[in-house]
Structures are given as C-alpha cells and as structure tokens.
Design a protein around this motif. Structure first.
Motif, short mmCIF file in Angstrom:
data_model
loop_
_atom_site.label_atom_id
_atom_site.label_comp_id
_atom_site.label_asym_id
_atom_site.label_seq_id
_atom_site.Cartn_x
_atom_site.Cartn_y
_atom_site.Cartn_z
N ILE A 149 0.86 -1.18 0.00
CA ILE A 149 0.00 0.00 0.00
C ILE A 149 0.90 1.23 0.00
CG2 ILE A 149 -1.55 1.39 1.43
CD1 ILE A 149 -2.87 -1.20 2.33
N THR A 158 -3.72 4.58 8.88
CA THR A 158 -3.61 3.43 7.98
C THR A 158 -3.74 2.12 8.74
OG1 THR A 158 -2.18 4.67 6.47
CG2 THR A 158 -2.10 2.27 6.33
N THR A 174 3.43 -1.52 3.86
CA THR A 174 2.62 -0.30 3.75
C THR A 174 3.56 0.90 3.84
OG1 THR A 174 2.16 -0.29 6.14
CG2 THR A 174 0.51 -1.29 4.70
N THR A 176 3.26 4.96 4.26
CA THR A 176 2.34 6.04 4.60
C THR A 176 3.04 7.38 4.43
OG1 THR A 176 2.93 6.28 6.95
CG2 THR A 176 1.43 4.47 6.37
#
Length: 262
Positions: A149, A158, A174, A176
C-alpha cells in the motif's frame, strides 16, 4: 512510448465483453478495455495499492468530517473545496486551506477536529471495503504476487483502518505519509513501496483513484490503472493511465489473464 511501456495508451471506448460466474445462478458481465486484452504487456510481479477511495470507501467519510469540522469552528467550507484535497498529502492540504481561508484560519484545530470526527464515523461502522477488494487479493494470493500500500494517510490512520476492515494481514508492506519525505504526486511513495516488496517499478502495477496518486505512480515508472471514486480523471490522467475502469473486479479480470499467461 511503445505499447509495452503501459503509459500512453488512450482509454478506448471499445470494450471486450466476457462472461464470468456470479455467486448466484445468473451470469454477470464484466468489461475490460480492449487494449488491456490486446496490447503486449510487461509481466506483473507486484501490485501497489492506494488505500482511501481505492481499497476503502473512506473518502466520503473524510469529506464529511472536513465539512463538519469547519462547521464546528464556525466556517462554512464547501464540499467542492474539500474534494480538492483528495489524495493530497497533509502539507499540501494545509497549503490549500491557507490559500483559501488566510493565515487567521485555525488550521491545527481544524485538522485535529476532522481527525476526531473521522475516527468517530469509522468506529461507528461506516467504513467498508470497495467493490472487488477481497476477490482481487485472493487472486494475488493464488499466484503469490507481493503487494503493498502507498497512501497519503498517516501510519496511525492506515493501521487502524486496515485492522478494522480485516486487511491488516493482507499486504506485504505499507508506505504512509510518515514514511516518506515527499508525498504524492511525488513518486517517492510508489518507489519506496516497490522497493519494499522487492519488485522493479516497471514490473509493478499501481491501482489508484486520485489524480495525485496516478501522477505519482506514473512518475515512478509504474503502470497505473485508475478506479475513480469521488473525482473524475483529469485530461492528463487519461494520458498517463493504462486504463480507467469502474471497479476492482475489472482489474481482477485483467490481472487473471496476465498472470495465467506468464
């Protein structure tokens, strides 16, 4: 660009239709843009997802929270202005608000209140997955395709949102806004996500709903399919996108043909 690069295809009005089985007795029709079926494409070894508006039906909640936060502070902030912040990192959002409402605007109170309201809306059960998320992730599991992500949301938001909807164990990485020095439309989030899953950008596929996200993926050298949420694609997004499709079920159908052919 050559057709195999994936960046300069026009989004055609011609479609190829095919049948897939639904969970019931009826057949449902899926549509893939013709060039996705016919063009020579590089293999896909990794997929990088945006989160808000792409995986999660969260942009509407975020927009409601912005409008309501403004009202709580005595400001009538139109939804059209709030939508201009979709996909924009925090510093960019603050710049937009500063330019629109001046230096006297209670910036920190506004975004703090929006965060509190959004958390209330999310925790009250209003956060849901977008159409096609789980079948697409199941397909990636089947073919053992790593995925990440790349989001403009904070690490806290998140992690919290992914856990609430049961996706916290479905991604290999992920990235962010807290993990990069420059957010979208800068390519850094996508480049870092590709690095984390160990896949060269040219062998990744990005999935986005926002203008800034699509521009970031394109700048990173990653093919991007756009699934619009609250914003319709700008003219330059039509040029940058491999395709613009209605939902992730179309992406799944496309990826299934690519992965089976590999």
């Amino acid at each position: 660009m050559t057709p195999s690069s994936g960046f300069s295809f026009p989004v055609l009005l011609l479609y190829i239709r095919f049948k897939t089985k639904n969970t019931g007795s009826k057949m449902t029709e899926q549509i893939i843009p013709a060039h996705l079926r016919s063009a020579t494409a590089l293999p896909v070894h990794g997929v990088v997802f945006d989160m808000d508006g792409l995986l999660l039906d969260s942009e509407t909640l975020a927009m409601d929270a912005l409008v309501d936060a403004g009202k709580d502070l005595g400001y009538d902030i139109p939804m059209s202005f709030c939508r201009s912040m979709i996909g924009v990192p925090a510093d960019g959002c603050r710049k937009l608000v500063h330019e629109a409402y001046g230096v006297a605007f209670p910036m920190e109170d506004f975004f703090a209140r929006q965060e509190v309201l959004l958390r209330e809306y999310v925790d009250n059960g209003r956060l849901v997955l977008k159409t096609g998320v789980l079948p697409l992730l199941d397909l990636l599991d089947e073919f053992r395709i790593p995925r990440a992500i790349a989001t403009s949301s904070s690490r806290y938001r998140t992690d919290h949102h992914l856990e609430l909807v049961g996706l916290d164990k479905r991604f290999d990485a992920t990235v962010t806004r807290d993990d990069v020095s420059a957010g979208k439309p800068n390519p850094e989030p996508y480049l870092k996500a590709a690095e984390k899953i160990g896949v060269e950008p040219k062998y990744c596929l990005a999935l986005e709903d926002s203008h800034s996200g699509a521009r970031a993926a394109h700048a990173a050298g990653i093919r991007v399919i756009v699934v619009p949420d609250l914003l319709q694609p700008a003219d330059d997004i039509h040029e940058k996108a491999l395709a613009i499709v209605d939902d992730l079920t179309v992406v799944r159908a496309y990826l299934k043909t690519i992965l089976k052919a590999a």
